[in-house]
Design a protein around this motif. Structure first.
Motif, PDB file in Angstrom:
ATOM      1  N   LEU A   1      -4.609  55.193 -22.447  1.00  0.00           N
ATOM      2  CA  LEU A   1      -4.232  56.594 -22.609  1.00  0.00           C
ATOM      3  C   LEU A   1      -2.760  56.813 -22.272  1.00  0.00           C
ATOM      4  N   TYR A   2      -2.271  56.096 -21.243  1.00  0.00           N
ATOM      5  CA  TYR A   2      -0.852  56.232 -20.906  1.00  0.00           C
ATOM      6  C   TYR A   2       0.038  55.715 -22.037  1.00  0.00           C
ATOM      7  N   GLU A   3      -0.425  54.734 -22.773  1.00  0.00           N
ATOM      8  CA  GLU A   3       0.325  54.267 -23.955  1.00  0.00           C
ATOM      9  C   GLU A   3       0.459  55.390 -24.980  1.00  0.00           C
ATOM     10  N   GLU A   4      -0.634  56.131 -25.192  1.00  0.00           N
ATOM     11  CA  GLU A   4      -0.607  57.243 -26.137  1.00  0.00           C
ATOM     12  C   GLU A   4       0.340  58.349 -25.660  1.00  0.00           C
ATOM     13  N   ILE A   5       0.291  58.647 -24.365  1.00  0.00           N
ATOM     14  CA  ILE A   5       1.155  59.704 -23.817  1.00  0.00           C
ATOM     15  C   ILE A   5       2.623  59.286 -23.934  1.00  0.00           C
ATOM     16  N   LEU A   6       2.900  58.023 -23.635  1.00  0.00           N
ATOM     17  CA  LEU A   6       4.273  57.512 -23.729  1.00  0.00           C
ATOM     18  C   LEU A   6       4.835  57.642 -25.137  1.00  0.00           C
ATOM     19  N   ALA A   7       3.996  57.445 -26.130  1.00  0.00           N
ATOM     20  CA  ALA A   7       4.442  57.509 -27.522  1.00  0.00           C
ATOM     21  C   ALA A   7       4.931  58.909 -27.894  1.00  0.00           C
ATOM     22  N   GLU A   8       4.447  59.936 -27.161  1.00  0.00           N
ATOM     23  CA  GLU A   8       4.825  61.315 -27.480  1.00  0.00           C
ATOM     24  C   GLU A   8       5.899  61.862 -26.554  1.00  0.00           C
ATOM     25  N   GLU A   9       6.035  61.283 -25.351  1.00  0.00           N
ATOM     26  CA  GLU A   9       6.971  61.822 -24.367  1.00  0.00           C
ATOM     27  C   GLU A   9       8.418  61.480 -24.745  1.00  0.00           C
ATOM     28  N   THR A  10       9.316  62.451 -24.604  1.00  0.00           N
ATOM     29  CA  THR A  10      10.733  62.250 -24.948  1.00  0.00           C
ATOM     30  C   THR A  10      11.659  62.377 -23.746  1.00  0.00           C
ATOM     31  N   GLU A  11      11.207  63.020 -22.678  1.00  0.00           N
ATOM     32  CA  GLU A  11      12.059  63.220 -21.503  1.00  0.00           C
ATOM     33  C   GLU A  11      12.133  61.921 -20.691  1.00  0.00           C
ATOM     34  N   ASN A  12      13.349  61.438 -20.437  1.00  0.00           N
ATOM     35  CA  ASN A  12      13.545  60.134 -19.802  1.00  0.00           C
ATOM     36  C   ASN A  12      12.902  60.054 -18.420  1.00  0.00           C
ATOM     37  N   GLY A  13      13.101  61.085 -17.599  1.00  0.00           N
ATOM     38  CA  GLY A  13      12.525  61.055 -16.261  1.00  0.00           C
ATOM     39  C   GLY A  13      11.014  60.927 -16.282  1.00  0.00           C
ATOM     40  N   LYS A  14      10.389  61.669 -17.178  1.00  0.00           N
ATOM     41  CA  LYS A  14       8.930  61.606 -17.303  1.00  0.00           C
ATOM     42  C   LYS A  14       8.495  60.266 -17.874  1.00  0.00           C
ATOM     43  N   ARG A  15       9.281  59.717 -18.796  1.00  0.00           N
ATOM     44  CA  ARG A  15       8.933  58.416 -19.382  1.00  0.00           C
ATOM     45  C   ARG A  15       8.938  57.329 -18.303  1.00  0.00           C
ATOM     46  N   GLU A  16       9.908  57.378 -17.403  1.00  0.00           N
ATOM     47  CA  GLU A  16       9.946  56.382 -16.325  1.00  0.00           C
ATOM     48  C   GLU A  16       8.683  56.456 -15.476  1.00  0.00           C
ATOM     49  N   GLU A  17       8.272  57.676 -15.113  1.00  0.00           N
ATOM     50  CA  GLU A  17       7.051  57.854 -14.313  1.00  0.00           C
ATOM     51  C   GLU A  17       5.832  57.296 -15.041  1.00  0.00           C
ATOM     52  N   LEU A  18       5.738  57.603 -16.339  1.00  0.00           N
ATOM     53  CA  LEU A  18       4.584  57.141 -17.120  1.00  0.00           C
ATOM     54  C   LEU A  18       4.573  55.626 -17.248  1.00  0.00           C
ATOM     55  N   MET A  19       5.745  55.010 -17.421  1.00  0.00           N
ATOM     56  CA  MET A  19       5.821  53.548 -17.535  1.00  0.00           C
ATOM     57  C   MET A  19       5.372  52.873 -16.251  1.00  0.00           C
ATOM     58  N   ILE A  20       5.778  53.429 -15.119  1.00  0.00           N
ATOM     59  CA  ILE A  20       5.363  52.854 -13.827  1.00  0.00           C
ATOM     60  C   ILE A  20       3.849  52.971 -13.658  1.00  0.00           C
ATOM     61  N   GLN A  21       3.288  54.111 -14.042  1.00  0.00           N
ATOM     62  CA  GLN A  21       1.825  54.279 -13.972  1.00  0.00           C
ATOM     63  C   GLN A  21       1.124  53.282 -14.899  1.00  0.00           C
ATOM     64  N   HIS A  22       1.692  53.088 -16.082  1.00  0.00           N
ATOM     65  CA  HIS A  22       1.111  52.144 -17.044  1.00  0.00           C
ATOM     66  C   HIS A  22       1.109  50.723 -16.479  1.00  0.00           C
ATOM     67  N   ILE A  23       2.246  50.334 -15.873  1.00  0.00           N
ATOM     68  CA  ILE A  23       2.345  49.003 -15.259  1.00  0.00           C
ATOM     69  C   ILE A  23       1.316  48.853 -14.144  1.00  0.00           C
ATOM     70  N   ARG A  24       1.213  49.872 -13.307  1.00  0.00           N
ATOM     71  CA  ARG A  24       0.268  49.824 -12.175  1.00  0.00           C
ATOM     72  C   ARG A  24      -1.162  49.612 -12.643  1.00  0.00           C
ATOM     73  N   LEU A  25      -1.551  50.347 -13.694  1.00  0.00           N
ATOM     74  CA  LEU A  25      -2.932  50.254 -14.181  1.00  0.00           C
ATOM     75  C   LEU A  25      -3.215  48.909 -14.833  1.00  0.00           C
TER      76      LEU A  25
END
Length: 487
Positions: free
Chosen positions: A411-435
């Motif tokens: 699901l985080y992969e799907e959210i990342l594909a739509e997110e454009t804000e850099n700060g939010k993308r960094e947070e999502l990438m870290i969550q994706h790595i953690r999971l």
């Protein structure tokens, strides 16, 4: 959609009962972006903004060449530095990016009626619907100073409700009717002196006594007439009307009784409008206090409002009654299975409210309910844009709560594909790595490749404390563009 310094807009020149239209270039900002930076505007600014937009739309409807605007939403309006408003010239090629943005589902579903899912047909009725939704958007975003009075809120809610009655006789016939009913900004008059107040109060008491005496005498004389029983009201109802300059139109003479009658007559429309605003505050703006304010203006005893208020209170951390919260959410959820349906138009936003409520409960059972409602919205294509991302994030947390990190990572992969804000993308990438690292069934080479790709796109992740904690926990080593995951 990125802002730019200038736009080609419609220039409208009024001549008698008709209007001529041309195109001109102005420097300004799209209304939606402008509102994000001017939330704390004055009440006078807000009223002027709404009036100017309605005036521009009314002028377009007077044009023989272009009798309808077609695109009426916060993304089709430009605000200049002087706070003048213009509609974009959508036939000009320079506005192609704006046109593509407005064709996105999240915009269409927010500002078009369900019967017209695409911007394909132009018409005054559709423009009026879009104007109502735009006013609703402006009121949800703005926090005017001073705040709107109760009377002004009722007036706006009635206007919005009538605008949204698409293709019915209850809607407005033209924008001129809307302009006549828009509240006008009036500065409060100076406080009168204490002596003058006492003099007027004494005079008022005398007048009131005189009126009461005449009323009692007339009632006594009427009851004494042969053939007439006491208590029967004779004659036609008093339909006296006054030209209310304050509200820009003709309305029944002001009195508390007439005001309450108006509320009673349009109670359902006002209630629905307040529910819509409450849901928008709860989901889009995440201003739970404002959501509660809207819900408290709905008549007592209306169950959905009371249950939704319980959810908003829980999100504020003001209610510690898990059983009562769960009961309220279940009652709101059950409305979707009834013939009457849910009490708002936007199904995805409504269920996002319930999902947020279930997230507060933080149990495995509530997590399963989040997943059920989330799939329902996603499978029916009812969740797009920010609402869709919020639902997916809640679902990802629910998957993690039920020990399914691989599903959460997807699901985080799907959210990342739509997110454009850099700060939010960094947070999502870290969550994706953690999971990914958390899931023992995921190959460590795949984890390393994913981390490598994320670092290539957002190298700033390396400096984040959360990523450094993951490095220690899962023995992640980074040397240049090479990555290894030990655990």
């Amino acid at each position: 959609m990125t802002p730019k310094d200038g736009y080609d807009v419609l220039r409208l020149i009024e001549h008698g009962q008709i209007c001529y239209i041309s195109s001109e270039y102005v420097e300004g900002e799209i209304l939606a972006g402008w509102m994000r930076r001017h939330k704390n505007m004055s009440k006078e600014q807000l009223f002027s903004l709404i009036e100017n937009i309605a005036k521009q739309l009314n002028l377009i409807h007077k044009c023989r060449k272009k009798p309808a605007c077609q695109y009426v939403n916060p993304y089709s309006i430009v605000v200049t530095e002087e706070e003048s408003t213009y509609f974009l010239d959508m036939e000009d090629g320079s506005n192609e990016e704006s046109l593509r943005f407005m064709q996105k589902r999240v915009v269409r579903e927010s500002f078009l009626p369900a019967e017209e899912p695409y911007y394909q047909r132009a018409g005054i009725e559709l423009d009026i619907y879009g104007l109502g939704k735009t006013i609703q958007y402006l009121l949800s975003m703005a926090g005017p100073d001073p705040p709107l009075s109760r009377r002004e809120e009722k007036r706006f809610l009635k206007i919005i409700s009538k605008c949204l009655k698409y293709q019915t006789r209850a809607s407005y016939a033209n924008v001129s009717e809307i302009r006549r009913q828009l509240p006008r900004y009036r500065q409060k008059k100076k406080q009168m002196s204490g002596g003058r107040k006492k003099l007027l109060l004494a005079a008022g008491v005398l007048v009131l006594c005189f009126i009461m005496w005449n009323t009692w005498r007339g009632h006594f004389e009427l009851a004494s007439e042969p053939g007439i029983e006491q208590g029967i009201h004779l004659g036609e109802p008093d339909d006296t009307e006054v030209d209310s300059e304050e509200y820009g139109g003709t309305y029944p003479a002001d009195s508390e009784e007439q005001d309450e009658a108006l509320i009673s007559k349009d109670q359902k429309d006002l209630r629905d409008a307040y529910m819509e605003l409450a849901v928008m505050y709860l989901t889009d703006v995440e201003d739970y206090n404002k959501s509660i304010e809207c819900l408290e203006k709905i008549e007592e005893g209306y169950g959905p409002a009371e249950d939704l208020k319980m959810v908003a209170m829980a999100l504020l951390g003001k209610k510690e009654d898990p059983e009562g919260l769960e009961e309220s959410i279940e009652k709101l959820r059950s409305l979707g299975d009834l013939d009457s349906g849910i009490p708002v138009d936007d199904e995805a936003r409504y269920y996002l409210c319930l999902i947020k409520g279930y997230a507060v409960l933080d149990t495995e059972q509530s997590a399963e309910s989040i997943l059920f409602l989330g799939r329902r919205c996603l499978n029916l294509d009812k969740a797009e844009g920010e609402t869709g991302k919020d639902i997916r994030e809640c679902m990802a947390s629910a998957f993690e709560r039920t020990d399914r990190p691989k599903d959460a990572a997807y699901l985080y992969e799907e959210i990342l594909a739509e997110e454009t804000e850099n700060g939010k993308r960094e947070e999502l990438m870290i969550q994706h790595i953690r999971l990914l690292c958390m899931d023992v069934s995921t190959d460590r080479n795949l984890c390393a490749q994913t981390i490598q790709e994320h670092l290539r796109r957002m190298p700033g992740i390396l400096e984040k404390e959360e990523f450094q904690r993951l490095q220690r926990e899962y023995e992640i080593q980074v040397e240049g563009d090479q990555v290894w995951v030990g655990r």
